[in-house]
Design a protein around this motif. Structure first.
Motif, PDB file in Angstrom:
ATOM      1  N   LEU A  41       0.827  -1.211   0.000  1.00  0.00           N
ATOM      2  CA  LEU A  41       0.000   0.000   0.000  1.00  0.00           C
ATOM      3  C   LEU A  41       0.860   1.260   0.000  1.00  0.00           C
ATOM      4  O   LEU A  41       0.538   2.243  -0.666  1.00  0.00           O
ATOM      5  CB  LEU A  41      -0.921  -0.010   1.225  1.00  0.00           C
ATOM      6  CG  LEU A  41      -1.997  -1.108   1.249  1.00  0.00           C
ATOM      7  CD1 LEU A  41      -2.752  -1.083   2.573  1.00  0.00           C
ATOM      8  CD2 LEU A  41      -2.969  -0.927   0.088  1.00  0.00           C
ATOM      9  N   ILE A  42       1.958   1.201   0.745  1.00  0.00           N
ATOM     10  CA  ILE A  42       2.873   2.348   0.774  1.00  0.00           C
ATOM     11  C   ILE A  42       3.463   2.583  -0.613  1.00  0.00           C
ATOM     12  O   ILE A  42       3.510   3.715  -1.110  1.00  0.00           O
ATOM     13  CB  ILE A  42       4.003   2.118   1.797  1.00  0.00           C
ATOM     14  CG1 ILE A  42       3.449   2.116   3.227  1.00  0.00           C
ATOM     15  CG2 ILE A  42       5.090   3.194   1.663  1.00  0.00           C
ATOM     16  CD1 ILE A  42       4.460   1.708   4.280  1.00  0.00           C
ATOM     17  N   SER A  72       0.944   3.986  -3.048  1.00  0.00           N
ATOM     18  CA  SER A  72       0.584   5.384  -2.786  1.00  0.00           C
ATOM     19  C   SER A  72       1.616   6.370  -3.319  1.00  0.00           C
ATOM     20  O   SER A  72       1.317   7.559  -3.480  1.00  0.00           O
ATOM     21  CB  SER A  72       0.392   5.606  -1.277  1.00  0.00           C
ATOM     22  OG  SER A  72       1.602   5.422  -0.570  1.00  0.00           O
ATOM     23  N   THR A  73       2.837   5.893  -3.632  1.00  0.00           N
ATOM     24  CA  THR A  73       3.864   6.817  -4.119  1.00  0.00           C
ATOM     25  C   THR A  73       3.517   7.386  -5.498  1.00  0.00           C
ATOM     26  O   THR A  73       4.091   8.412  -5.891  1.00  0.00           O
ATOM     27  CB  THR A  73       5.239   6.128  -4.213  1.00  0.00           C
ATOM     28  OG1 THR A  73       5.170   4.993  -5.088  1.00  0.00           O
ATOM     29  CG2 THR A  73       5.712   5.695  -2.838  1.00  0.00           C
ATOM     30  N   PHE A  88       1.040   8.944  -6.129  1.00  0.00           N
ATOM     31  CA  PHE A  88       0.361  10.216  -5.873  1.00  0.00           C
ATOM     32  C   PHE A  88       1.305  11.254  -5.267  1.00  0.00           C
ATOM     33  O   PHE A  88       0.902  12.382  -4.992  1.00  0.00           O
ATOM     34  CB  PHE A  88      -0.827   9.995  -4.941  1.00  0.00           C
ATOM     35  CG  PHE A  88      -1.795   8.957  -5.439  1.00  0.00           C
ATOM     36  CD1 PHE A  88      -2.567   9.193  -6.572  1.00  0.00           C
ATOM     37  CD2 PHE A  88      -1.923   7.733  -4.790  1.00  0.00           C
ATOM     38  CE1 PHE A  88      -3.458   8.232  -7.040  1.00  0.00           C
ATOM     39  CE2 PHE A  88      -2.802   6.774  -5.246  1.00  0.00           C
ATOM     40  CZ  PHE A  88      -3.568   7.018  -6.381  1.00  0.00           C
ATOM     41  N   SER A 104      10.031   5.723  -0.308  1.00  0.00           N
ATOM     42  CA  SER A 104       8.685   6.307  -0.306  1.00  0.00           C
ATOM     43  C   SER A 104       8.634   7.543   0.578  1.00  0.00           C
ATOM     44  O   SER A 104       8.025   8.555   0.212  1.00  0.00           O
ATOM     45  CB  SER A 104       7.667   5.271   0.185  1.00  0.00           C
ATOM     46  OG  SER A 104       7.600   4.156  -0.683  1.00  0.00           O
ATOM     47  N   SER A 148       6.100   2.299  -8.157  1.00  0.00           N
ATOM     48  CA  SER A 148       4.887   1.756  -7.526  1.00  0.00           C
ATOM     49  C   SER A 148       4.512   0.373  -8.055  1.00  0.00           C
ATOM     50  O   SER A 148       3.676  -0.310  -7.459  1.00  0.00           O
ATOM     51  CB  SER A 148       3.708   2.711  -7.729  1.00  0.00           C
ATOM     52  OG  SER A 148       3.414   2.857  -9.105  1.00  0.00           O
TER      53      SER A 148
END
Length: 270
Positions: free
Chosen positions: A133-134, A137-138, A140, A177, A252
């Motif tokens: 998930l981390i 999210s990168t 964005f 990240s 990602s």
């Protein structure tokens, strides 16, 4: 341990140490699913040394500049501010030391509790999912090509490294990240992440060396050297590959692998 087993484990260590997919998480899951026995402390020390060498070889110019600048100027207290602002290598050295504090403190204070987590494969699978998930999210994260690390952003990366002590949380994934979410581009974040890994790997290796000094390694030397070379080669390849992926804006993509492995672990592991 024979040469085939050492080859497989050294390759696994070299690849997962630097790719953002968590080496510790893979080890925990492999031990549980395939019954892979834990390697000796001597093997761990040598393969970690191999991966550390790969960082030293790739970034030797940066490391040489950082060390030279640091040791030549650290005692010039009265000129500290001037040196910090004008010398990029000295600044990087200070920021690396600063960012290393969180992981050092957490490791010393919670070593026993963290070791207990390594016995829980489902929790490891959960952390691997969090890594996914981390990473996802990168995509964005917005960055400024001209922005560099400072005390705030480097400490944020240091906190991410401390969080990555948990099995399943990728150290490279979390730290890169964190840099990207601080507004710094992926390539700069990756470079700082790998330079930051050196004190952590070196410190862990030194601590483990104390444990193996009591044992005779003479008969194991050939296979340990072989494992070191393999982990060095695969670590080198992994770093080069990761930089190519990041430079193309595809960091990602590693999220999908982590999410799949993590979800499968949560579903099927007990």
């Amino acid at each position: 341990m024979n040469y085939l087993e050492s080859l497989i484990l050294a390759v696994l260590q070299g690849l997962t140490e630097f790719l953002p997919i968590s080496s510790s998480g893979h080890l925990v899951l492999a031990e549980h699913i395939f019954g892979v026995r834990k390697t000796g402390i001597d093997f761990e020390v040598f393969v970690h040394f191999g991966t550390m060498l790969s960082v030293l070889v790739i970034f030797w110019k940066d490391i040489a500049g950082i060390l030279t600048s640091f040791f030549s100027k650290i005692f010039q207290i009265n000129k500290f501010k001037v040196n910090f602002q004008s010398d990029e290598n000295f600044k990087t050295a200070i920021l690396i030391l600063w960012a290393s504090i969180p992981a050092g403190v957490i490791g010393l204070l919670f070593e026993k509790k963290i070791e207990m987590i390594f016995q829980n494969p489902r929790l490891t699978a959960l952390f691997l999912t969090i890594t996914g998930l981390i990473l996802f999210s990168t995509r964005f994260a917005k960055n400024n090509p001209d922005k560099d690390f400072n005390f705030v952003s480097s400490f944020f990366v240091g906190i991410a490294q401390a969080f990555a002590i948990l099995p399943g949380i990728s150290r490279s994934g979390a730290t890169i990240s964190a840099g990207m979410f601080s507004g710094i581009n992926g390539v700069k974040s990756a470079k700082f992440s790998f330079l930051l890994s050196l004190p952590a790997i070196l410190g862990a290796t030194i601590l483990k060396v104390k444990e193996i000094l009591e044992f005779s390694l003479l008969e194991k030397i050939p296979i340990l050297i072989f494992s070191t070379i393999i982990s060095f080669i695969t670590g080198y390849i992994a770093i080069k590959f990761l930089f190519k992926v990041i430079s193309r804006g595809n960091f990602s993509l590693f999220a999908y692998y982590c999410l799949i492995i993590g979800f499968l672990g949560l579903i099927f592991l007990k």
